[in-house]
Design an enzyme around this catalytic site. Sequence first.
Site, PDB file in Angstrom:
ATOM      1  N   HIS A 176       0.813  -1.219   0.000  1.00  0.00           N
ATOM      2  CA  HIS A 176       0.000   0.000   0.000  1.00  0.00           C
ATOM      3  C   HIS A 176       0.851   1.276   0.000  1.00  0.00           C
ATOM      4  CE1 HIS A 176       0.509   0.000   4.415  1.00  0.00           C
ATOM      5  NE2 HIS A 176       0.112   1.249   4.413  1.00  0.00           N
ATOM      6  N   ASP A 233       7.681  -7.338   8.338  1.00  0.00           N
ATOM      7  CA  ASP A 233       6.438  -6.561   8.254  1.00  0.00           C
ATOM      8  C   ASP A 233       6.634  -5.246   7.486  1.00  0.00           C
ATOM      9  OD1 ASP A 233       3.696  -6.036   8.940  1.00  0.00           O
ATOM     10  OD2 ASP A 233       4.374  -4.649  10.493  1.00  0.00           O
ATOM     11  N   HIS A 238       7.697  -2.295   2.401  1.00  0.00           N
ATOM     12  CA  HIS A 238       7.555  -0.836   2.280  1.00  0.00           C
ATOM     13  C   HIS A 238       8.904  -0.119   2.167  1.00  0.00           C
ATOM     14  CE1 HIS A 238       3.562  -1.930   3.302  1.00  0.00           C
ATOM     15  NE2 HIS A 238       3.645  -1.828   4.606  1.00  0.00           N
ATOM     16  N   LYS A 338       8.009   0.378  15.873  1.00  0.00           N
ATOM     17  CA  LYS A 338       6.746   0.726  16.543  1.00  0.00           C
ATOM     18  C   LYS A 338       7.086   1.415  17.855  1.00  0.00           C
ATOM     19  CE  LYS A 338       3.752  -2.491  14.287  1.00  0.00           C
ATOM     20  NZ  LYS A 338       3.181  -1.653  13.245  1.00  0.00           N
TER      21      LYS A 338
END
Length: 487
Positions: A176, A233, A238, A338
Amino acid sequence: MTAATKQALDLLIFGGAGDLSWRKLLPALYMAHAHQRLPTATRIIALGRQAWSTAQYVEFVQGASTQHIDTSEMQPEVWQAFLQRLEYVPLDATQAADYARLAACLTPQAQRVFYLATAPTLFTQICQHLDSAGLVDAQARVVLEKPLGHDLPSAKVINEAVARHFGEQQIYRIDHYLGKETVQNLMVLRFGNAIFEPLWRAPSIRSVQITVAESVGVGSRAGFYDQTGALRDMVQNHLLQLLCIVAMEPPISLDPDDVRDEKLKVLRSLQRLDAAALRQHTVRGQYIAGAAQGESVCGYLDEANVPPDSQTETFVALRTHINNARWAGVPFFLRTGKRLQTRRSQIVIDFAQPPFSIFGTQPPNEHPNRLIITLQPEESIQLQMMAKIPGSGLNMKPVFLDLDLESAFAGRRADAYERLLVDVIKGRLTHFMRRDELEAAWKWVDPILQGWQALGEKPRPYTAGTWGPAASSALMAREGCSWFEES
Ligand code: BG6
């Protein structure tokens, strides 16, 4: 409207009641509907194991999706018209008989798009059953959500299985980030402006850093995340895609394969990090209790569903090189995590210092010229330059040429999923990953994962709300560089 968008469309979402569907896909489809970006005869057919009727599904979507739609875009009659497009068909993805039932519900001659928003372990069976039920024709398209595998062998298994039923031109592998306005703007920045290209290489560029920082923790996704970790992840997809766009050669056109050929070359030129390099050039981290937006937050090990002895990394920083003529000797630093201090995705191009200073004894500024491209939460491009401090002889300090893209272009920004879903419907593959690209990314990531395991490299603790382990700054400092952390 083109002939293709006039054709009827059956958009089938596997995992129609799942988190991704109600949080991202349905809000994105609503926006596409509200802005007349869907073909008139579009049916959105959600599939799932729940024995629901369409009315029950619609009720579920009303409750779950509305909070993910910008209130200024929520017009009751438009929303009602959107809900009319929704249908629900109960389906056990492993049962052939359910696909025969599904076939009977579809529109003859419609363009079919199958969106697989399920666990990747189901992809093979779904494709096989769709084909056996006669649902895969030459114009059908399949959209594959990440994670596509957890290493190179598993990614190959999925790719091979899907390729038995769909041609590569029918397969849309979603990342995305490639649908974000600001990421697509990177191509325009690089290839629509002549001024940067002569400088966009060694030795004019000293280093490149790419940060995708999140302030959120692992939330309710620990079951998935603990098996995955930040490298798989975020970096495998990305960050590597961002790196490709920053580093690739100008493609000869925007045709999907021309762009993807150039990205593939970058991935193939990435310096492998063998066991010896890992200790020095990678940092794994895991957050411990701290604060986020002024509130105390727990550490990763205390999140629901995280095993108390988990060694999963929630932070990665690493240094690599691109072994080609343009980038020889230029370090590329990647970082993501994170529970970092703030949510910020940024690409920083650090240009070389002037070769000789005429300004006498003034110590040279370490970073006289930097191009800072902020992808989120704001959209901006800043060029740091040295300027004379007025009234102070020739003393200087860095200042910014500042381009705020949000005020330069007022108006609605389509969300990444909306943009990518419209691309799928229109058959535009440029912003999707090709099979060889995906596999090249895993080929680079796998030795890092294996190396960490072989070395028993434990994640270093970092306090929630900071910029990660101190070792991440040390990784930069060893090369005379530093992370850009101004907000
Ligand atoms: C997803 C990851 O792909 O991207 C998530 O699985 C992450 O862990 C998300 O939070 C970040 O996306 P964005 O668009 O919020 O930067």
